[in-house]
Scaffold this active site. Sequence first.
Site, short mmCIF file in Angstrom:
data_model
loop_
_atom_site.label_atom_id
_atom_site.label_comp_id
_atom_site.label_asym_id
_atom_site.label_seq_id
_atom_site.Cartn_x
_atom_site.Cartn_y
_atom_site.Cartn_z
N SER A 44 39.01 -67.73 37.74
CA SER A 44 40.12 -66.86 38.09
C SER A 44 40.35 -66.89 39.50
O SER A 44 41.59 -66.95 39.97
CB SER A 44 39.89 -65.69 37.21
OG SER A 44 39.90 -65.61 36.02
N LYS A 93 35.01 -56.58 27.93
CA LYS A 93 36.52 -56.40 27.51
C LYS A 93 36.35 -55.44 26.55
O LYS A 93 37.36 -54.51 26.51
CB LYS A 93 36.94 -57.67 26.93
CG LYS A 93 37.41 -58.55 27.84
CD LYS A 93 37.69 -59.94 27.34
CE LYS A 93 37.80 -61.07 28.23
NZ LYS A 93 38.44 -62.34 27.87
N ASP A 129 44.85 -62.06 26.96
CA ASP A 129 44.26 -63.27 26.20
C ASP A 129 45.00 -63.93 24.91
O ASP A 129 45.09 -64.94 24.74
CB ASP A 129 42.87 -62.77 25.69
CG ASP A 129 41.71 -62.80 26.79
OD1 ASP A 129 41.92 -63.61 27.94
OD2 ASP A 129 40.70 -62.00 26.81
N GLY A 154 33.34 -65.99 16.43
CA GLY A 154 32.92 -65.14 17.76
C GLY A 154 34.08 -63.98 17.58
O GLY A 154 34.38 -63.41 18.58
N THR A 181 27.12 -60.81 14.32
CA THR A 181 27.06 -59.77 13.75
C THR A 181 28.13 -59.57 12.76
O THR A 181 29.08 -59.11 13.04
CB THR A 181 27.12 -58.57 14.92
OG1 THR A 181 26.30 -59.04 15.94
CG2 THR A 181 26.31 -57.36 14.21
P1 NAP Z 1 31.97 -60.97 24.35
O1 NAP Z 1 33.21 -59.61 24.19
O2 NAP Z 1 30.72 -60.76 25.02
O3 NAP Z 1 31.77 -61.38 22.93
C1 NAP Z 1 30.98 -62.53 22.68
C2 NAP Z 1 31.08 -62.69 21.07
O4 NAP Z 1 30.16 -63.96 21.08
C3 NAP Z 1 30.54 -61.88 20.29
O5 NAP Z 1 31.36 -62.12 19.19
C4 NAP Z 1 29.12 -62.30 19.93
O6 NAP Z 1 28.42 -61.99 18.72
C5 NAP Z 1 29.29 -63.71 20.12
N1 NAP Z 1 28.03 -64.43 20.69
C6 NAP Z 1 27.43 -64.22 21.95
N2 NAP Z 1 26.17 -64.79 21.95
C7 NAP Z 1 26.24 -65.70 20.80
C8 NAP Z 1 25.37 -66.54 20.33
N3 NAP Z 1 24.39 -67.17 21.00
N4 NAP Z 1 25.55 -67.17 18.75
C9 NAP Z 1 26.74 -66.80 18.32
N5 NAP Z 1 27.54 -65.77 18.78
C10 NAP Z 1 27.25 -65.20 19.88
O7 NAP Z 1 32.54 -62.02 25.41
P2 NAP Z 1 34.11 -62.30 25.52
O8 NAP Z 1 34.58 -61.92 26.95
O9 NAP Z 1 34.91 -62.30 24.57
O10 NAP Z 1 34.11 -64.11 26.00
C11 NAP Z 1 33.74 -65.09 25.30
C12 NAP Z 1 33.69 -66.23 25.73
O11 NAP Z 1 35.30 -66.74 25.88
C13 NAP Z 1 33.20 -66.63 27.10
O12 NAP Z 1 32.74 -67.78 27.08
C14 NAP Z 1 34.47 -66.65 27.86
O13 NAP Z 1 34.35 -67.22 29.23
C15 NAP Z 1 35.44 -67.17 26.99
N6 NAP Z 1 36.88 -66.64 27.45
C16 NAP Z 1 37.72 -67.78 27.88
C17 NAP Z 1 38.94 -67.39 28.21
C18 NAP Z 1 39.82 -68.34 28.71
O14 NAP Z 1 40.89 -68.11 29.34
N7 NAP Z 1 39.55 -69.80 28.65
C19 NAP Z 1 39.35 -66.14 28.13
C20 NAP Z 1 38.72 -65.24 27.80
C21 NAP Z 1 37.36 -65.60 27.12
P3 NAP Z 1 27.95 -60.50 18.45
O15 NAP Z 1 29.03 -59.62 17.94
O16 NAP Z 1 27.05 -60.65 17.27
O17 NAP Z 1 27.30 -60.24 19.74
#
Ligand code: NAP
Length: 310
Positions: A44, A93, A129, A154, A181
């Site tokens: 970013s 978030k 997003d 996820g 979860t």
């Molecule tokens: P977050 O709110 O922390 O959510 C993480 C999610 O992934 C939850 O559903 C969690 O499940 C699950 N998870 C975490 N570790 C896991 C594992 N080892 N195995 C299976 N599931 C797992 O994170 P977020 O902000 O949504 O971000 C998620 C990803 O998207 C990141 O890599 C981020 O960089 C990417 N992203 C990219 C963009 C883009 O513009 N390209 C934009 C936004 C996000 P639980 O509910 O069970 O904990």
Amino acid sequence: MKENRPNTERYTLADLENWAKATDQVDPPIRLGVFGDPVAHSLSPQIQNAALRSGGIDAQYARFHIRANELRSALRFLRDLNFVGVNLTVPHKIAAFAQIDQSDESASQAGAVNTIRLRDKKLIGSNTDGEGFLRCIRSEFSVDVRDLRVIILGAGGGTGHAIAWQCAVENCERLVLVNRTHEKAEALAGRLRRFFTGPRVLGPAARLQAIAWEEAALRAQLADIDLIVNATPLGMNTSDPSPIPARLLAPHHMVFDAVYATSKTSLLRAANEAGSRGVNGLSMLLHQGALAFQIWFDREAPIDAMRQAL
Ligand code: NAP
């Protein structure tokens, strides 16, 4: 005299607490940033600083390493600083939604915030997003989400929520929610049920489902899925396994990995192996970032400059 020091460093909660001192020599001033843990990977700053330069705005955008238990304090300090706003990334978030003063429709619907703007010491939350995802799918796969059967891995996270809401609002053909979860996916499905009452799909498959993260359950769904979305952080580290094994992928699948990493993620390698089309998170990053810029400055983002910076 101040040196013109471009900022590429990471700041912390302690820096926000002593902001004047921490940024004494920094010019142009830091007035935007991203809060996350981890945050070093975030591109970013690259796209937003390109946008600021291109727009002739005398400010810069920095990374802030803020842990989950530090978010409340970080947002409190932010209220008193001369910031335009911030982005939030993993893991903030959803938690941030309860800590802002106001939210617009995009954030209220998703129950998650990725963009905050400051107005009169108030934190106003938005979520770019979902719309960023839509634009990315349209530009990368030349299809509209409304015509697709989508599975989100996820779905319980901040990004998964925003993407799921956007798919529901677009009234996509089918939506399958998967989360480590399981209860979170179930709860989200409950909130989205009202969007999926019409019979759009021919055949027996339910239009909206939350399923267990198990191979048999995934296999049973994937014949009736066009787009597979990874909204977990799996792939951010090169050693991470693919969230879904290559043997479950088929050539008709489009695979979108929201993760953007320097090397190909294991999911995208699996997609390659299976002959499916795979796209990483860079295009979504670009579009959600352009929408955030528009929120902060109330003008169109210089998207070509941002794209070039990537
Ligand atoms: P977050 O709110 O922390 O959510 C993480 C999610 O992934 C939850 O559903 C969690 O499940 C699950 N998870 C975490 N570790 C896991 C594992 N080892 N195995 C299976 N599931 C797992 O994170 P977020 O902000 O949504 O971000 C998620 C990803 O998207 C990141 O890599 C981020 O960089 C990417 N992203 C990219 C963009 C883009 O513009 N390209 C934009 C936004 C996000 P639980 O509910 O069970 O904990």
